[in-house]
Structure formats: C-alpha cells, structure tokens
Design a protein around this motif. Structure first.
Motif, PDB file in Angstrom:
ATOM      1  N   THR A   3      22.325  22.058  27.837  1.00 28.28           N
ATOM      2  CA  THR A   3      23.529  22.745  28.278  1.00 28.28           C
ATOM      3  C   THR A   3      23.153  24.058  28.943  1.00 28.28           C
ATOM      4  OG1 THR A   3      23.811  23.914  26.191  1.00 28.28           O
ATOM      5  CG2 THR A   3      24.886  21.779  26.385  1.00 28.28           C
ATOM      6  N   ALA A   4      24.043  24.505  29.831  1.00 27.57           N
ATOM      7  CA  ALA A   4      23.804  25.770  30.518  1.00 27.57           C
ATOM      8  C   ALA A   4      24.380  26.943  29.738  1.00 27.57           C
ATOM      9  CB  ALA A   4      24.428  25.720  31.908  1.00 27.57           C
ATOM     10  N   GLU A   5      25.041  26.659  28.642  1.00 32.80           N
ATOM     11  CA  GLU A   5      25.668  27.705  27.847  1.00 32.80           C
ATOM     12  C   GLU A   5      24.608  28.492  27.076  1.00 32.80           C
ATOM     13  OE1 GLU A   5      28.360  25.727  25.278  1.00 32.80           O
ATOM     14  OE2 GLU A   5      29.407  24.746  26.922  1.00 32.80           O
ATOM     15  N   PRO A   6      24.836  29.779  26.872  1.00 29.90           N
ATOM     16  CA  PRO A   6      23.875  30.552  26.065  1.00 29.90           C
ATOM     17  C   PRO A   6      23.926  30.105  24.606  1.00 29.90           C
ATOM     18  CG  PRO A   6      25.792  31.879  26.619  1.00 29.90           C
ATOM     19  CD  PRO A   6      25.936  30.580  27.367  1.00 29.90           C
ATOM     20  N   ARG A   7      22.803  30.220  23.935  1.00 27.91           N
ATOM     21  CA  ARG A   7      22.748  29.833  22.524  1.00 27.91           C
ATOM     22  C   ARG A   7      23.510  30.830  21.676  1.00 27.91           C
ATOM     23  NH1 ARG A   7      17.317  27.494  20.257  1.00 27.91           N
ATOM     24  NH2 ARG A   7      18.718  27.501  18.510  1.00 27.91           N
ATOM     25  N   HIS A   8      24.034  30.327  20.603  1.00 27.92           N
ATOM     26  CA  HIS A   8      24.713  31.181  19.641  1.00 27.92           C
ATOM     27  C   HIS A   8      23.678  32.087  18.986  1.00 27.92           C
ATOM     28  CE1 HIS A   8      27.020  32.322  16.063  1.00 27.92           C
ATOM     29  NE2 HIS A   8      28.081  32.077  16.827  1.00 27.92           N
ATOM     30  N   ARG A   9      24.070  33.289  18.645  1.00 25.93           N
ATOM     31  CA  ARG A   9      23.094  34.236  18.092  1.00 25.93           C
ATOM     32  C   ARG A   9      22.567  33.810  16.729  1.00 25.93           C
ATOM     33  NH1 ARG A   9      26.651  39.295  15.979  1.00 25.93           N
ATOM     34  NH2 ARG A   9      28.370  38.042  15.213  1.00 25.93           N
ATOM     35  N   HIS A  10      23.283  32.952  16.030  1.00 25.86           N
ATOM     36  CA  HIS A  10      22.825  32.466  14.730  1.00 25.86           C
ATOM     37  C   HIS A  10      22.307  31.036  14.810  1.00 25.86           C
ATOM     38  CE1 HIS A  10      24.352  36.048  12.866  1.00 25.86           C
ATOM     39  NE2 HIS A  10      25.573  35.803  13.297  1.00 25.86           N
ATOM     40  N   GLY A  11      21.995  30.558  16.016  1.00 29.62           N
ATOM     41  CA  GLY A  11      21.537  29.178  16.192  1.00 29.62           C
ATOM     42  C   GLY A  11      20.256  28.886  15.438  1.00 29.62           C
ATOM     43  N   ASN A  12      19.315  29.803  15.480  1.00 36.93           N
ATOM     44  CA  ASN A  12      18.047  29.584  14.768  1.00 36.93           C
ATOM     45  C   ASN A  12      18.256  29.574  13.256  1.00 36.93           C
ATOM     46  OD1 ASN A  12      16.595  29.398  17.124  1.00 36.93           O
ATOM     47  ND2 ASN A  12      16.111  31.578  17.171  1.00 36.93           N
ATOM     48  N   LEU A  13      19.163  30.391  12.766  1.00 37.16           N
ATOM     49  CA  LEU A  13      19.469  30.397  11.336  1.00 37.16           C
ATOM     50  C   LEU A  13      20.059  29.056  10.921  1.00 37.16           C
ATOM     51  CD1 LEU A  13      19.758  31.879   8.623  1.00 37.16           C
ATOM     52  CD2 LEU A  13      22.009  32.645   9.419  1.00 37.16           C
ATOM     53  N   PHE A  14      20.950  28.522  11.729  1.00 38.67           N
ATOM     54  CA  PHE A  14      21.565  27.232  11.433  1.00 38.67           C
ATOM     55  C   PHE A  14      20.504  26.132  11.371  1.00 38.67           C
ATOM     56  CE2 PHE A  14      23.463  23.260  12.964  1.00 38.67           C
ATOM     57  CZ  PHE A  14      24.345  23.033  11.925  1.00 38.67           C
ATOM     58  N   LEU A  15      19.615  26.091  12.358  1.00 43.73           N
ATOM     59  CA  LEU A  15      18.562  25.078  12.367  1.00 43.73           C
ATOM     60  C   LEU A  15      17.624  25.237  11.174  1.00 43.73           C
ATOM     61  CD1 LEU A  15      17.686  24.902  16.154  1.00 43.73           C
ATOM     62  CD2 LEU A  15      19.006  23.265  14.798  1.00 43.73           C
ATOM     63  N   THR A  16      17.364  26.467  10.779  1.00 43.63           N
ATOM     64  CA  THR A  16      16.523  26.718   9.619  1.00 43.63           C
ATOM     65  C   THR A  16      17.185  26.199   8.349  1.00 43.63           C
ATOM     66  OG1 THR A  16      15.625  28.681  10.692  1.00 43.63           O
ATOM     67  CG2 THR A  16      15.328  28.506   8.309  1.00 43.63           C
ATOM     68  N   ILE A  17      18.476  26.437   8.209  1.00 45.53           N
ATOM     69  CA  ILE A  17      19.214  25.957   7.030  1.00 45.53           C
ATOM     70  C   ILE A  17      19.233  24.436   6.989  1.00 45.53           C
ATOM     71  CG2 ILE A  17      21.510  25.836   5.976  1.00 45.53           C
ATOM     72  CD1 ILE A  17      21.893  28.758   6.899  1.00 45.53           C
TER      73      ILE A  17
END
Length: 81
Positions: A3-17
């Motif tokens: 997607t061309a949309e910017p990533r959510h600022r907590h995206g890495n936290l979500f993937l980590t969880i």
C-alpha cells in the motif's frame, strides 16, 4: 505491504505482540494434549499455525475488499443525497 499509505506509528508494536503471542501459543501447545479427530491436528502447534494463518488471510482479504468496495469521497454528493 503493498500500500502507498504511511504505516501506523504503532505498527511495529502490533507485529511484535502478534509474533510474541504466536510463540507463546506454540510453547503452550507443546505441553497440552489436544484431542485430535484428524491426522493433521496431531502436527505440533497445529492450532497456533491454523489460527495465525486464518488471521493473516482475513487481513489480506479485507484489504482486497477495501479496494473493490471503496467509494470516492464525494460519492454521495454526485448522487444528490
């Protein structure tokens, strides 16, 4: 992820969880005796893999539906509603 949309600022936290939850489920599944009706259910961590696969499929299916079902911002103005 496509997607061309910017990533959510907590995206890495979500993937980590999600990854941590998957690891915990696999570890817990090693010590639990699950009742199996089919041969593939006897695979180590079957339920964790199945749940994660279903979760991933639903996310990507929703992304595809968004592309197909989305409307323009002024969709209702054009219709006169």
């Amino acid at each position: 992820l496509g997607t061309a949309e910017p990533r959510h600022r907590h995206g890495n936290l979500f993937l980590t969880i999600v990854a941590f939850s998957l690891i915990i489920m696999v570890m817990a599944g090693l010590f639990v005796q699950w009742p199996a009706e089919f041969a593939w259910q006897e695979v180590t961590a079957f339920y964790a893999i199945f749940g994660f696969s279903a979760f991933t499929f639903l996310i990507y299916a929703a992304k595809g539906l968004r592309l197909w079902l989305s409307k323009d911002e002024d969709y209702y103005k054009k219709k006169g509603v």
